[in-house]
Scaffold this active site. Structure first.
Site, PDB file in Angstrom:
ATOM      1  N   ARG A   1       0.796  -1.349  -0.210  1.00 20.62           N
ATOM      2  CA  ARG A   1       0.270   0.056  -0.029  1.00 20.62           C
ATOM      3  C   ARG A   1       1.121   1.367  -0.023  1.00 20.62           C
ATOM      4  O   ARG A   1       0.465   2.279  -0.497  1.00 20.62           O
ATOM      5  CB  ARG A   1      -0.985   0.139   1.374  1.00 20.62           C
ATOM      6  CG  ARG A   1      -0.097   0.098   2.561  1.00 20.62           C
ATOM      7  CD  ARG A   1      -1.176   0.102   3.684  1.00 20.62           C
ATOM      8  NE  ARG A   1      -0.682  -0.270   4.806  1.00 20.62           N
ATOM      9  CZ  ARG A   1      -0.966   0.422   6.138  1.00 20.62           C
ATOM     10  NH1 ARG A   1      -1.882   1.432   6.169  1.00 20.62           N
ATOM     11  NH2 ARG A   1      -0.616  -0.088   7.465  1.00 20.62           N
TER      12      ARG A   1
ATOM     13  N   SER B   1      -5.030   5.333   5.158  1.00 21.62           N
ATOM     14  CA  SER B   1      -4.740   3.994   5.497  1.00 21.62           C
ATOM     15  C   SER B   1      -4.160   3.283   3.869  1.00 21.62           C
ATOM     16  O   SER B   1      -3.346   2.585   3.601  1.00 21.62           O
ATOM     17  CB  SER B   1      -5.883   3.108   6.130  1.00 21.62           C
ATOM     18  OG  SER B   1      -6.116   3.499   7.361  1.00 21.62           O
TER      19      SER B   1
ATOM     20  N   GLU C   1     -19.085   3.428  -0.185  1.00 21.74           N
ATOM     21  CA  GLU C   1     -18.167   2.812  -1.302  1.00 21.74           C
ATOM     22  C   GLU C   1     -18.958   2.518  -2.539  1.00 21.74           C
ATOM     23  O   GLU C   1     -18.542   2.358  -3.796  1.00 21.74           O
ATOM     24  CB  GLU C   1     -17.598   1.584  -0.802  1.00 21.74           C
ATOM     25  CG  GLU C   1     -16.538   1.705   0.359  1.00 21.74           C
ATOM     26  CD  GLU C   1     -17.478   1.768   1.735  1.00 21.74           C
ATOM     27  OE1 GLU C   1     -18.470   1.646   1.886  1.00 21.74           O
ATOM     28  OE2 GLU C   1     -16.667   2.273   2.915  1.00 21.74           O
TER      29      GLU C   1
ATOM     30  N   PHE D   1     -14.459  -3.715   1.528  1.00 25.47           N
ATOM     31  CA  PHE D   1     -15.554  -2.914   0.985  1.00 25.47           C
ATOM     32  C   PHE D   1     -15.424  -2.558  -0.334  1.00 25.47           C
ATOM     33  O   PHE D   1     -16.567  -2.703  -0.981  1.00 25.47           O
ATOM     34  CB  PHE D   1     -15.434  -1.499   1.781  1.00 25.47           C
ATOM     35  CG  PHE D   1     -15.028  -1.656   3.430  1.00 25.47           C
ATOM     36  CD1 PHE D   1     -16.144  -2.363   4.088  1.00 25.47           C
ATOM     37  CD2 PHE D   1     -14.095  -1.151   4.086  1.00 25.47           C
ATOM     38  CE1 PHE D   1     -15.997  -2.534   5.329  1.00 25.47           C
ATOM     39  CE2 PHE D   1     -13.922  -1.212   5.223  1.00 25.47           C
ATOM     40  CZ  PHE D   1     -15.056  -2.060   6.087  1.00 25.47           C
TER      41      PHE D   1
ATOM     42  N   HIS E   1      -5.432  -3.714   2.480  1.00 27.24           N
ATOM     43  CA  HIS E   1      -5.989  -4.421   3.630  1.00 27.24           C
ATOM     44  C   HIS E   1      -6.551  -5.640   3.094  1.00 27.24           C
ATOM     45  O   HIS E   1      -7.627  -5.952   3.674  1.00 27.24           O
ATOM     46  CB  HIS E   1      -6.616  -3.730   4.336  1.00 27.24           C
ATOM     47  CG  HIS E   1      -5.775  -2.235   5.162  1.00 27.24           C
ATOM     48  ND1 HIS E   1      -5.497  -1.369   4.436  1.00 27.24           N
ATOM     49  CD2 HIS E   1      -5.729  -2.154   6.380  1.00 27.24           C
ATOM     50  CE1 HIS E   1      -4.879  -0.422   5.029  1.00 27.24           C
ATOM     51  NE2 HIS E   1      -4.943  -0.990   6.514  1.00 27.24           N
TER      52      HIS E   1
ATOM     53  N   ASP F   1      -7.622  -6.070  13.414  1.00 21.50           N
ATOM     54  CA  ASP F   1      -9.174  -5.673  13.208  1.00 21.50           C
ATOM     55  C   ASP F   1     -10.108  -7.093  13.088  1.00 21.50           C
ATOM     56  O   ASP F   1     -11.123  -6.725  13.260  1.00 21.50           O
ATOM     57  CB  ASP F   1      -9.224  -4.806  11.969  1.00 21.50           C
ATOM     58  CG  ASP F   1      -8.817  -3.351  12.132  1.00 21.50           C
ATOM     59  OD1 ASP F   1      -8.746  -2.870  13.455  1.00 21.50           O
ATOM     60  OD2 ASP F   1      -8.866  -2.631  11.055  1.00 21.50           O
TER      61      ASP F   1
END
Lengths: 314, 275
Positions: free
Chosen positions: A7, A34, A55, A80, A106, A114
């Site tokens: 990322r 993020s 989203e 998402f 992610h 998480d």
């Protein structure tokens, strides 16, 4: 070995892309710090749109921007981007062949603490099943940078799967990345290890371990899951007679599924699939979770031996 | 500025009648489709395509054009009729609606038919496309306007409200949303299934400029479109009260006519009424 999260490489690559090309527009759904699209947002605030925690609308807005000539990078977490907004990605982006790059970070269990609700283990399978959608899963920082450039230049919808955690750097900055062209990282005649994403580094480690035991393993970085590099996969299958696939994804429908679909009809050989065994993830440190689900070089070694044991002619 | 007078009104009423006739003929030939909402939107479509919007059927990709997105994509027949009447393609093509290999898909497909700006039909999604187009026009400092037609039932989709928020956040005053407020959906009246009323006050609360009109009164539609064009700093919503099946007596205000094709006898009657 140097460690970079894909990322982070994405954020940097996107910013450089924005410097070079004015038609790059970036969308995010309140996760820009993020997903690292914040790097682009800081440099090009006019061409960055935070669409809020919405989203689904982000994906349809992306289609509308693309319909007006923009090359759109839309980012969120994999859970998402793929899960929440599936039908928007399908009907507004893929169905219309819109020039939108869904770049999700992610992905997989290395989301870590998480927990399972946020760890996408089925996104490759879902994206791969959509007509027109191409799926890229880079292994490290340099290949992520190259992939971002490549998907900018290739019109049409893409799914780029990125991770949260730092991963070992395998390639140099000058590495040669071509969409749909797997990279042979190691030659071998006894077993072929086909990996994508963070499992490429593990595959290389496994091959070294196997070599110490006198087993020659070929290693292929299958960074493009779709379109799959049929020739490269079949060549390894022919040369080795048995395969192991390794991915940070469910054993259903991902790289392992794609490889099995191909070889079962074109050149049937045993395929051992390493992945997350049809379960959801859970909270934990990324390293703990990788060990828990067996996403390790040791497990690849074990499966390589299994695959070799299943060969028709030993 | 062009004057809205009786002659203009009469001309647009004639166009709306042509669209309605084509819708009936297309659906009869196809044997399926959505007449109710096509007919309720016909006057709005006539005003957009034959008065309000700037476009060039010879150059469907002309950058400066205004864009229309049919978010209630199931009423594709009325869009196809408007595009054919505007000259994007031959009217003969209309007879191929919903047939294998036809560019006139059951729901609009931008890759198959010139003049179609967005692939829509999954409700709520076209609205987001229109928001994206309006954002792109602002980025490029183009003076294109973007129009999106929504069904009132469609507003039950949560994504509609995501788009409503985004248009407000980015002050898309080049965007006009028109709600075809016929009060019905497949399973019945909105009021009995899932009410979205009052629509205009809700949109106002979300930061939009709004106007409520009779969606079959041509001068009223034109005035509202003009007001929307002149509105600055905010997106504009026209909530158009309409009659489902308008223009065809046996279809008017009948829920059953949401999604079925007329028989041969019914086609004859409808075309007589729309003569």
């Amino acid at each position: 070995m140097e460690q970079v999260a894909t990322r982070d490489a994405y954020g940097q690559a996107l910013k450089r892309l924005g410097e070079k090309y004015r038609d790059v527009v970036v969308l995010d759904g309140d996760l820009s710090k993020s997903t690292k699209t914040a790097d682009f947002a800081g440099a090009f605030p006019d061409r960055f749109f935070n669409m809020g925690i919405a989203e689904q609308n982000m994906m349809t807005v992306a289609a509308g921007l693309a319909a007006s000539g923009k090359v759109v990078f839309a980012s969120s977490f994999a859970i998402f981007a793929v899960g929440r907004a599936f039908e928007q990605v399908r009907n507004s982006i893929a169905y219309g062949q819109m020039n939108v790059k869904v770049c999700a970070t992610h992905a997989g269990v290395t989301v870590g603490e998480d927990g399972g609700s946020h760890q996408s283990v089925e996104d490759i399978a879902i994206m791969r099943a959509i007509p027109n959608m191409q799926v890229v899963v880079p292994a490290d920082g340099p290949s992520t940078v190259q992939a971002v450039n490549a998907i900018y230049h290739e019109p049409g919808p893409f799914y780029l799967r990125l991770g949260r955690s730092k991963v070992p750097t395998i390639y140099t900055d000058e590495m040669d990345f071509k969409i749909g062209r797997a990279i042979k990282l190691r030659e071998g005649k006894d077993v072929g290890i086909l990996a994508c994403g963070i499992m490429v580094a593990e595959a290389l480690r496994a091959a070294s371990a196997l070599a110490a035991a006198g087993i020659e393993a070929a290693v292929l970085d299958v960074h493009t899951i779709k379109p799959l590099d049929r020739e490269a996969v079949l060549q390894v299958a022919r040369e080795t007679g048995c395969l192991v696939t390794a991915e940070e994804h469910s054993v259903i429908g991902g790289l392992g599924g794609a490889v099995a679909e191909l070889v079962s009809s074109e050149f049937p050989v045993p395929v051992e699939k390493l992945g997350i065994p049809d379960v959801f993830g859970q909270s934990g440190k990324p390293s703990e979770l990788l060990a828990f689900y067996g996403l390790t070089s040791d497990k690849i070694v074990e499966l390589a031996r299994n695959a070799m044991g299943k060969k028709a002619h030993k | 500025m062009r004057e809205i007078n009786d002659q203009v009104t009469a001309e647009l009423e004639k166009k709306a009648k042509i669209l309605r006739r084509e819708v009936i003929k297309m659906l009869g030939k196809a044997g399926s489709g959505h007449p109710g909402g096509s007919l309720s939107a016909a006057d709005i479509m006539a005003c957009l395509y034959f008065w309000e919007m700037k476009y060039d059927p010879q150059r469907p990709d002309w950058e400066e054009r205004d864009r229309f997105v049919l978010s209630k994509g199931h009423v594709a027949p009325v869009l196809y009729a408007a595009l054919a009447e505007s000259g994007f393609f031959s009217g003969e093509k209309l007879a191929s609606l919903r047939q294998l290999g036809s560019p006139l898909q059951g729901h609009p497909d931008l890759r198959k038919l010139p003049g179609v700006e967005a692939s829509t039909g999954s409700l709520g999604q076209g609205f987001g496309w229109a928001v994206g187009m309006a954002m792109a026009a602002k980025l490029d400092r183009r003076d294109s306007r973007i129009y999106v037609l929504l069904g009132d039932g469609e507003m039950q989709e949560g994504i509609v409200w995501e788009a409503v928020m985004a248009a407000n956040q980015y002050k898309l005053d080049n965007l006009t949303a028109i709600v075809d407020n016929n009060g019905m959906q497949i399973d019945g009246h909105l009021s009995e299934i899932m009410s979205v009323e009052p629509i205009a006050p809700k949109l106002k609360e979300f930061g939009w400029n709004t106007r409520e009109i009779d969606g079959h009164h041509i001068p009223g539609i034109l005035e509202a479109l003009e007001e929307a064009r002149n509105s600055k700093g905010k997106p504009f919503a026209i909530v158009a009260k309409t009659i489902k099946g308008k223009g065809c007596s046996f279809m008017e205000n009948q829920v059953d006519w949401h999604g079925k094709a007329p028989s041969a006898d019914q086609i004859d009657q409808a075309l007589r009424e729309l003569a």
